[in-house]
Design a protein around this motif. Structure first.
Motif, PDB file in Angstrom:
ATOM      1  N   PRO A   1      10.241 -34.792 130.608  1.00 19.95           N
ATOM      2  CA  PRO A   1      10.335 -34.952 129.154  1.00 19.95           C
ATOM      3  C   PRO A   1       9.261 -35.882 128.586  1.00 19.95           C
ATOM      4  CG  PRO A   1      12.514 -35.105 130.127  1.00 19.95           C
ATOM      5  CD  PRO A   1      11.528 -35.045 131.265  1.00 19.95           C
TER       6      PRO A   1
ATOM      7  N   TRP B   1       4.438 -24.909 125.300  1.00 20.44           N
ATOM      8  CA  TRP B   1       4.447 -25.675 126.552  1.00 20.44           C
ATOM      9  C   TRP B   1       5.869 -26.061 126.943  1.00 20.44           C
ATOM     10  CZ3 TRP B   1      -0.027 -29.607 125.365  1.00 20.44           C
ATOM     11  CH2 TRP B   1      -1.263 -28.949 125.507  1.00 20.44           C
ATOM     12  N   LYS B   2       6.658 -26.491 125.974  1.00 16.05           N
ATOM     13  CA  LYS B   2       8.052 -26.855 126.269  1.00 16.05           C
ATOM     14  C   LYS B   2       8.792 -25.654 126.849  1.00 16.05           C
ATOM     15  CE  LYS B   2       8.759 -30.318 122.667  1.00 16.05           C
ATOM     16  NZ  LYS B   2       9.464 -30.575 121.391  1.00 16.05           N
ATOM     17  N   GLU B   3       8.602 -24.505 126.232  1.00 17.09           N
ATOM     18  CA  GLU B   3       9.314 -23.298 126.664  1.00 17.09           C
ATOM     19  C   GLU B   3       8.825 -22.800 128.016  1.00 17.09           C
ATOM     20  OE1 GLU B   3      10.101 -21.732 122.086  1.00 17.09           O
ATOM     21  OE2 GLU B   3       8.763 -20.585 123.391  1.00 17.09           O
TER      22      GLU B   3
ATOM     23  N   GLN C   1       2.809 -35.486 124.151  1.00 13.70           N
ATOM     24  CA  GLN C   1       2.123 -34.411 123.428  1.00 13.70           C
ATOM     25  C   GLN C   1       2.493 -34.421 121.943  1.00 13.70           C
ATOM     26  OE1 GLN C   1      -0.339 -32.753 124.866  1.00 13.70           O
ATOM     27  NE2 GLN C   1       0.166 -33.916 126.704  1.00 13.70           N
ATOM     28  N   GLU C   2       3.761 -34.661 121.661  1.00 15.94           N
ATOM     29  CA  GLU C   2       4.192 -34.729 120.264  1.00 15.94           C
ATOM     30  C   GLU C   2       3.577 -35.937 119.561  1.00 15.94           C
ATOM     31  OE1 GLU C   2       8.453 -34.446 120.552  1.00 15.94           O
ATOM     32  OE2 GLU C   2       8.365 -32.257 120.733  1.00 15.94           O
TER      33      GLU C   2
ATOM     34  N   PHE D   1       6.116 -34.153 127.249  1.00 21.89           N
ATOM     35  CA  PHE D   1       6.239 -33.530 125.934  1.00 21.89           C
ATOM     36  C   PHE D   1       6.313 -34.575 124.823  1.00 21.89           C
ATOM     37  CE2 PHE D   1       7.935 -30.587 129.104  1.00 21.89           C
ATOM     38  CZ  PHE D   1       7.011 -29.566 128.953  1.00 21.89           C
ATOM     39  N   GLU D   2       6.929 -35.706 125.108  1.00 21.80           N
ATOM     40  CA  GLU D   2       6.949 -36.794 124.131  1.00 21.80           C
ATOM     41  C   GLU D   2       5.533 -37.269 123.829  1.00 21.80           C
ATOM     42  OE1 GLU D   2       9.554 -39.679 125.914  1.00 21.80           O
ATOM     43  OE2 GLU D   2      11.287 -38.335 125.775  1.00 21.80           O
TER      44      GLU D   2
ATOM     45  N   TYR E   1       6.734 -24.570 130.367  1.00 23.06           N
ATOM     46  CA  TYR E   1       6.515 -25.545 131.431  1.00 23.06           C
ATOM     47  C   TYR E   1       7.604 -26.602 131.525  1.00 23.06           C
ATOM     48  CZ  TYR E   1       1.791 -23.644 130.718  1.00 23.06           C
ATOM     49  OH  TYR E   1       0.715 -22.819 130.549  1.00 23.06           O
ATOM     50  N   GLY E   2       8.695 -26.421 130.808  1.00 20.57           N
ATOM     51  CA  GLY E   2       9.779 -27.399 130.831  1.00 20.57           C
ATOM     52  C   GLY E   2      10.343 -27.628 132.219  1.00 20.57           C
TER      53      GLY E   2
ATOM     54  N   VAL F   1       2.433 -26.912 121.507  1.00 20.37           N
ATOM     55  CA  VAL F   1       3.358 -27.838 122.162  1.00 20.37           C
ATOM     56  C   VAL F   1       4.725 -27.175 122.356  1.00 20.37           C
ATOM     57  CG1 VAL F   1       4.574 -30.051 121.949  1.00 20.37           C
ATOM     58  CG2 VAL F   1       2.120 -29.913 121.443  1.00 20.37           C
ATOM     59  N   GLN F   2       5.190 -26.408 121.378  1.00 21.57           N
ATOM     60  CA  GLN F   2       6.460 -25.695 121.537  1.00 21.57           C
ATOM     61  C   GLN F   2       6.370 -24.697 122.692  1.00 21.57           C
ATOM     62  OE1 GLN F   2       9.393 -26.269 120.126  1.00 21.57           O
ATOM     63  NE2 GLN F   2      10.277 -24.683 121.412  1.00 21.57           N
TER      64      GLN F   2
END
Length: 167
Positions: free
Chosen positions: A34, A24-26, A40-41, A37-38, A28-29, A21-22
């Motif tokens: 947002p 992906w944030k880096e 996914q978390e 990602f929420e 595909y941000g 997940v981290q």
């Protein structure tokens, strides 16, 4: 950079899910909102259990750890899943954390997962760093395109194929 590559065990599932997940944030941000990602978390407990089940069932995931033992990369490959697959082996996933980009972690994972043989993969459009990495490894687009499922906001992706290294 020093790092170690090894197969995942069921005990690695939580670290794998968090690192993915981290990553992906880096990576595909700029492509996803947002809210993605929420979600996914919030789904991390389910992802951890899926990883445990995959690994327990013998589905290999390869991991890269830094010298302090922190997970910095993960990948998976196996039999191709496309009906019209151009070869038998597919690189299912390859994720590394941004702070290790360009340090050989991704390359070591690719080497461990698919060696120098024929393989194919799917890469999101508008992901130039990943596409350049795959091109350096002999992959080229084969013209096949598709949309990701709606949970990924139907982002477009394209298939890249490598006959084998050196051909």
């Amino acid at each position: 950079m020093d790092f170690t590559i090894r197969p995942a065990t069921v005990d690695d599932a939580e670290a794998m899910a968090l690192m993915q997940v981290q990553s992906w944030k880096e990576s595909y941000g700029h492509l996803l909102p947002p809210e993605f990602f929420e979600k996914q978390e919030a789904a991390l407990p389910d992802r951890i259990e899926r990883y445990r089940a995959f690994i327990a069932a013998g589905h290999t995931r390869m991991l890269a750890h830094d010298p302090d033992g922190h997970l910095v990369g993960l990948g998976a490959a196996g039999p191709g899943q496309d009906e019209d697959g151009p070869c038998e082996r597919e690189l299912y996933m390859l994720y590394t954390l941004e702070h290790v980009h360009g340090r050989g972690v991704g390359q070591a994972l690719v080497d461990a997962l698919i060696g120098d043989g024929p393989a194919y993969l799917w890469v999101l459009d508008d992901n130039p760093r990943a596409e350049a990495f795959y091109r350096r490894n002999g992959f080229v687009p084969d013209g096949k395109r598709q949309l990701c499922d709606p949970s990924w906001y139907s982002l477009p992706e394209h298939r890249m194929v490598r006959p084998s290294v050196g051909l």
